[in-house]
Scaffold this motif. Structure first.
Motif, mmCIF file in Angstrom:
data_model
loop_
_atom_site.group_PDB
_atom_site.id
_atom_site.type_symbol
_atom_site.label_atom_id
_atom_site.label_comp_id
_atom_site.label_asym_id
_atom_site.label_seq_id
_atom_site.Cartn_x
_atom_site.Cartn_y
_atom_site.Cartn_z
ATOM 1 N N ASP A 137 1.049 -1.123 -0.096
ATOM 2 C CA ASP A 137 0.043 0.028 -0.019
ATOM 3 C C ASP A 137 0.885 1.279 -0.141
ATOM 4 N N LEU A 138 0.156 2.401 0.014
ATOM 5 C CA LEU A 138 1.085 3.625 -0.079
ATOM 6 C C LEU A 138 1.919 3.872 1.188
ATOM 7 N N ALA A 139 1.218 3.500 2.228
ATOM 8 C CA ALA A 139 2.008 3.804 3.476
ATOM 9 C C ALA A 139 3.340 3.070 3.460
ATOM 10 N N GLY A 140 3.142 1.600 3.056
ATOM 11 C CA GLY A 140 4.277 0.736 2.912
ATOM 12 C C GLY A 140 5.281 1.305 2.185
ATOM 13 N N PHE A 141 4.915 1.887 0.903
ATOM 14 C CA PHE A 141 5.609 2.452 0.085
ATOM 15 C C PHE A 141 6.581 3.639 0.404
ATOM 16 N N VAL A 142 5.839 4.607 1.047
ATOM 17 C CA VAL A 142 6.512 5.671 1.636
ATOM 18 C C VAL A 142 7.584 5.460 2.844
ATOM 19 N N ALA A 143 7.204 4.564 3.357
ATOM 20 C CA ALA A 143 8.278 3.823 4.473
ATOM 21 C C ALA A 143 9.421 3.282 3.819
ATOM 22 N N HIS A 144 9.421 2.552 2.657
ATOM 23 C CA HIS A 144 10.428 1.825 1.993
ATOM 24 C C HIS A 144 11.176 2.797 1.441
ATOM 25 N N VAL A 145 10.626 3.846 0.679
ATOM 26 C CA VAL A 145 11.368 4.837 -0.330
ATOM 27 C C VAL A 145 12.212 5.627 1.036
ATOM 28 N N ARG A 146 11.653 5.979 2.155
ATOM 29 C CA ARG A 146 12.357 6.606 3.231
ATOM 30 C C ARG A 146 13.383 5.867 3.698
ATOM 31 N N ALA A 147 13.503 4.683 3.809
ATOM 32 C CA ALA A 147 14.430 3.616 4.570
ATOM 33 C C ALA A 147 15.473 3.703 3.236
ATOM 34 N N ASN A 148 15.371 3.958 2.054
ATOM 35 C CA ASN A 148 16.170 3.513 1.055
ATOM 36 C C ASN A 148 16.426 4.992 0.338
ATOM 37 N N ALA A 149 16.550 6.225 1.145
ATOM 38 C CA ALA A 149 16.657 7.516 0.516
ATOM 39 C C ALA A 149 17.769 7.900 -1.024
ATOM 40 N N GLY A 150 17.161 7.939 -2.051
ATOM 41 C CA GLY A 150 17.785 8.234 -3.047
ATOM 42 C C GLY A 150 18.540 6.855 -3.836
#
Length: 323
Positions: A137-150
């Motif tokens: 879901d989008l919440a999981g996506f946001v968390a994943h992107v934040r954990a792998n910034a850039g």
């Protein structure tokens, strides 16, 4: 001679002058219908359906001219520059709402040189990820992107395109950092997405629905105000925690700003009739589009709001047109 007698004597002359002063029939020769995209594209398909109806309803041939190039700016500029009263066109978001912010040397000013007759159709975009992305879901996506910034990359069909701006908007709202990978068109971008060479993108629903059904990509959210009938299980961005981030791909009917208002209104009226024809409407809806067929006033307000929103984002984030 009395005033009354003079008036009576003048009356026949005024009656004779009436037909001479009447407005000439319009159109009185073929209409050029400029579509600034290649044959087979959605704007082309929509434009040809409308042009065929114009031919029947207006009593003159309406001939489609495909004048592709520069993301639609070339053909849209031809409509803006037309002066003979017999040129109309169909264009998309960019040439009307973002081109001026992205291209300082644009040959036309959309607000000054064009009349927007109708918002014809709009289509939702979809936020999709490669199946290997561990987000359901989008919440999981946001968390994943934040954990792998850039570290993650997202695709689009070019800097300043609708999908690029929608993703840039979401990233700004959520505080995300990803690498942008621009492509020349949807086919190559979708190929790289399903192959895992990019992790995510936002694109028109029609361009990705087959891959979603086959499990080669996963949808996390649609950018529309409501869930779309083609994929009712995909939540909206608002449902996923990002109200106000809605965006659409859309097509608009345009004319030169010099065209009289009554003719622009007639174009909008006939375009609405064309889009109401069952085969045309069914084909557009199957392709992920919603028929709007607004009048000129509503369409003009819509484009002004889109221009303010996306031009502001472009300026705020320093987005440039070059890929």
């Amino acid at each position: 001679m009395s005033i009354t007698r003079r008036s009576l004597l003048a009356a026949p002359a005024l009656l004779l002058a009436g037909p001479v002063a009447a407005q000439p029939a319009w159109p009185d020769r073929p209409l050029r219908f400029i579509v600034p995209f290649p044959p087979g594209s959605t704007p082309d398909t929509t434009g040809r359906a409308i042009a065929a109806h114009f031919t029947r309803a207006l009593g003159q041939p309406c001939v489609v001219e495909n004048r592709a190039g520069a993301g639609g700016n070339i053909g849209t500029g031809l409509v803006a520059a037309a002066t003979d009263g017999h040129v109309v066109g169909l264009t998309i978001n960019g040439p009307l709402s973002t081109a001026k912010a992205l291209y300082p040397d644009l040959s036309y000013d959309p607000a000054r040189d064009l009349a927007v007759a109708s918002l014809l159709v709009r289509g939702a975009q979809v936020l999709v990820v490669h199946p290997d992305v561990p987000a359901r879901d989008l919440a999981g996506f946001v968390a994943h992107v934040r954990a792998n910034a850039g570290k993650l990359s997202f695709g689009s069909v070019g800097s300043g395109s609708g999908g690029h701006l929608a993703m840039a908007d979401l990233m700004a709202r959520a505080g995300l950092e990803m690498v942008h990978v621009p492509y020349r068109g949807f086919p190559q971008a979708v190929l790289d997405l399903v192959a895992g060479r990019i992790e995510t993108m936002i694109l028109a629903s029609a361009a990705i629905l087959p891959q979603l059904r086959e499990g080669r990509a996963r949808a996390l959210a649609v950018t529309a105000e409501r869930r779309i009938p083609q994929a009712p299980d995909i939540p909206t961005l608002a449902e996923s925690g990002f109200p106000g981030a809605e965006s659409y791909a859309w097509n608009a009917l345009i004319a030169p700003a010099s065209m009289p208002a009554d003719r622009v209104a007639r174009l909008a009226e006939e375009a609405a009739k064309a889009l109401a024809e069952p085969p045309t409407r069914a084909a557009l809806e199957a392709g992920g589009f919603e028929v709007v067929a607004s009048g000129p006033a509503e369409a003009t307000r819509f484009v002004a709001a889109e221009t303010a929103r996306w031009s502001g984002l472009i300026a705020r984030l320093g987005i440039r047109a070059e890929a």
